[in-house]
Design an enzyme around this catalytic site. Structure first.
Site, PDB file in Angstrom:
ATOM      1  N   ILE A 149      -7.019   9.010   2.636  1.00 15.87           N
ATOM      2  CA  ILE A 149      -6.800   8.185   1.443  1.00 15.87           C
ATOM      3  C   ILE A 149      -6.506   6.743   1.832  1.00 15.87           C
ATOM      4  CG2 ILE A 149      -5.096   7.728  -0.372  1.00 15.87           C
ATOM      5  CD1 ILE A 149      -5.223  10.626  -1.130  1.00 15.87           C
ATOM      6  N   VAL A 152      -9.796   5.228   2.980  1.00 12.31           N
ATOM      7  CA  VAL A 152     -10.709   4.887   1.887  1.00 12.31           C
ATOM      8  C   VAL A 152     -10.193   3.691   1.104  1.00 12.31           C
ATOM      9  CG1 VAL A 152     -11.610   5.692  -0.340  1.00 12.31           C
ATOM     10  CG2 VAL A 152     -11.704   7.195   1.656  1.00 12.31           C
ATOM     11  N   GLU A 153      -8.905   3.672   0.842  1.00 13.19           N
ATOM     12  CA  GLU A 153      -8.325   2.618   0.007  1.00 13.19           C
ATOM     13  C   GLU A 153      -8.344   1.245   0.673  1.00 13.19           C
ATOM     14  OE1 GLU A 153      -7.389   2.587  -3.069  1.00 13.19           O
ATOM     15  OE2 GLU A 153      -7.768   4.706  -3.420  1.00 13.19           O
ATOM     16  N   THR A 154      -7.843   1.164   1.901  1.00 11.29           N
ATOM     17  CA  THR A 154      -7.657  -0.154   2.511  1.00 11.29           C
ATOM     18  C   THR A 154      -8.053  -0.222   3.980  1.00 11.29           C
ATOM     19  OG1 THR A 154      -5.345   0.332   3.067  1.00 11.29           O
ATOM     20  CG2 THR A 154      -5.759  -0.729   0.944  1.00 11.29           C
ATOM     21  N   TYR A 340     -15.120   9.790  -5.183  1.00 11.89           N
ATOM     22  CA  TYR A 340     -13.950   9.359  -4.409  1.00 11.89           C
ATOM     23  C   TYR A 340     -13.290  10.552  -3.736  1.00 11.89           C
ATOM     24  CZ  TYR A 340      -9.232   7.572  -3.468  1.00 11.89           C
ATOM     25  OH  TYR A 340      -8.052   7.231  -2.864  1.00 11.89           O
TER      26      TYR A 340
END
Length: 372
Positions: A149, A152-154, A340
């Site tokens: 996560i 994927v996010e940052t 996602y």
């Protein structure tokens, strides 16, 4: 671990798919263009735009009155903050075309399933193995999912955003009618948050949707789920990887993560009824036994009483069929997209395999070194 006051508003994470994304740190090279576009729009903004969030606008006046009446703000302090907020046309452009609605799985997957993202995920896990193990033990969420996560996010905290959160949330609250209710609540939560944490509302940056920090929490999610995993008295998801790791794990647990349970399984389909089993949501509604009568069979061996949602994805080599369990649905509470959730699931598996290989290599190298 200190958890801030909770509410029931789920996170809306923007991801780092289209342009800039996320935080109050120097803007990474990959974000220079988009953040530069935003800076340019600020410099050329008309006086009318700069004054657009003054109390002369009815919706802004209603917002101010709410904060004064219900959250013990003074009118002067709210007006002072909003008076410096600026409308961002770039924000409005990006919010209107999220990648999850534009891309098929075969294209979406290419963004996240790269050697670089997998390798950096392995390195992130190795660097924070102790913290990830502690978070997995406390919250029941696999370290691989936490790593994925954040990846994927940052990009593991490397690309955390170049939009001013105040500008983004003000723009979406007062100039984006389709989601006005949601973003007005997020702006409210943001102003409460900066007061609680003694932060400067004008300095914090994040995604075009107002998501913040290493895990890209919306303000409501920050106040509800961010944890102090370092024990220093503050949950700092902007700079402390430990707090970000604990916060992601706590978020998933609080949204229903089931420790030790499956996430998803690829499936084989047959017959003429299998397409009828594909629903509009990823919420597991039928047991595997029921889905089998419709022509679905998981590749993995799972109990027939397990509930799952039948899903299809347009892959590189044609349509892929998957069965998503409750933990797959939980991932979509972070970002309401099955693309996602599948990216997180597959990245987690790749990183997990690579991490185990790296750990084993370290042990082998250490054994050889000791013998020599």
């Amino acid at each position: 671990m200190a958890i801030f006051s909770k509410n029931n508003i789920l996170a809306l994470t923007a991801g780092c798919l289209i342009s800039t994304v996320m935080m109050a740190a120097p803007v990474p090279e990959g974000e220079q263009k988009a953040s530069g576009e935003q800076s340019s729009s600020k410099q050329t903004a008309s006086s009318e735009q700069k004054a657009s969030y003054a109390s002369t606008r009815p919706e802004v006046e209603a917002f101010i009155k709410d904060l004064v009446k219900n959250e013990q703000f003074s009118r002067n302090e709210v007006e002072a903050v909003l008076g410096k907020a600026q409308r961002s046309d770039r924000v409005l452009e990006l919010i209107s075309r999220p990648a999850e609605k534009r891309l098929e799985w075969k294209d979406y997957r290419k963004i996240f399933m790269t050697d670089q993202r997998v390798n950096e995920g392995i390195d992130f896990w190795l660097a924070h193995a102790e913290t990830l193990a502690a978070a997995e033990k406390e919250y029941g969420v696999p370290a691989s999912i936490i790593v994925a996560i954040i990846g994927v996010e940052t990009y593991y905290g490397r690309l955390t955003g170049g939009f001013k959160v105040l500008d983004a949330l003000s723009t979406l609250s007062f100039d984006y009618p389709p989601r006005r209710t949601f973003f007005t609540q997020q702006l409210k939560e943001f102003l409460i948050l900066v007061r609680e944490q003694k932060l400067d509302p004008h300095e914090l940056t994040g995604s075009y949707a107002g998501a913040m920090g290493i895990p890209q929490f919306m303000p409501s999610s920050y106040r509800a789920y961010a944890v102090d995993f370092t024990g220093d008295g503050q949950s700092n998801i902007w700079k402390q990887k430990e707090d970000a790791i604990g916060s992601v794990a706590n978020y998933l647990k609080e949204n229903g993560w089931r420790a030790g349970k499956p996430i998803a399984s690829k499936a084989r389909v047959q017959g003429t009824k299998y397409e009828q089993a594909i629903g509009k949501t990823v919420r597991p509604a039928k047991t595997l036994k029921q889905l089998e009568t419709a022509g679905w069979k998981p590749v993995n061996v799972l109990p027939s009483a397990t509930k799952a949602a039948a899903m299809s994805f347009e892959g590189e080599n044609g349509t892929e069929y998957w069965l998503g369990m409750e933990n797959f649905r939980v991932i979509t509470t972070y970002n309401r997209s099955k693309l996602y959730a599948m990216a997180v699931h597959q990245l987690a598996k790749e990183v997990n395999t690579g991490y185990k290989t790296a750990v084993q290599k370290k042990k082998t190298d250490a054994t050889v070194a000791n013998k020599s």
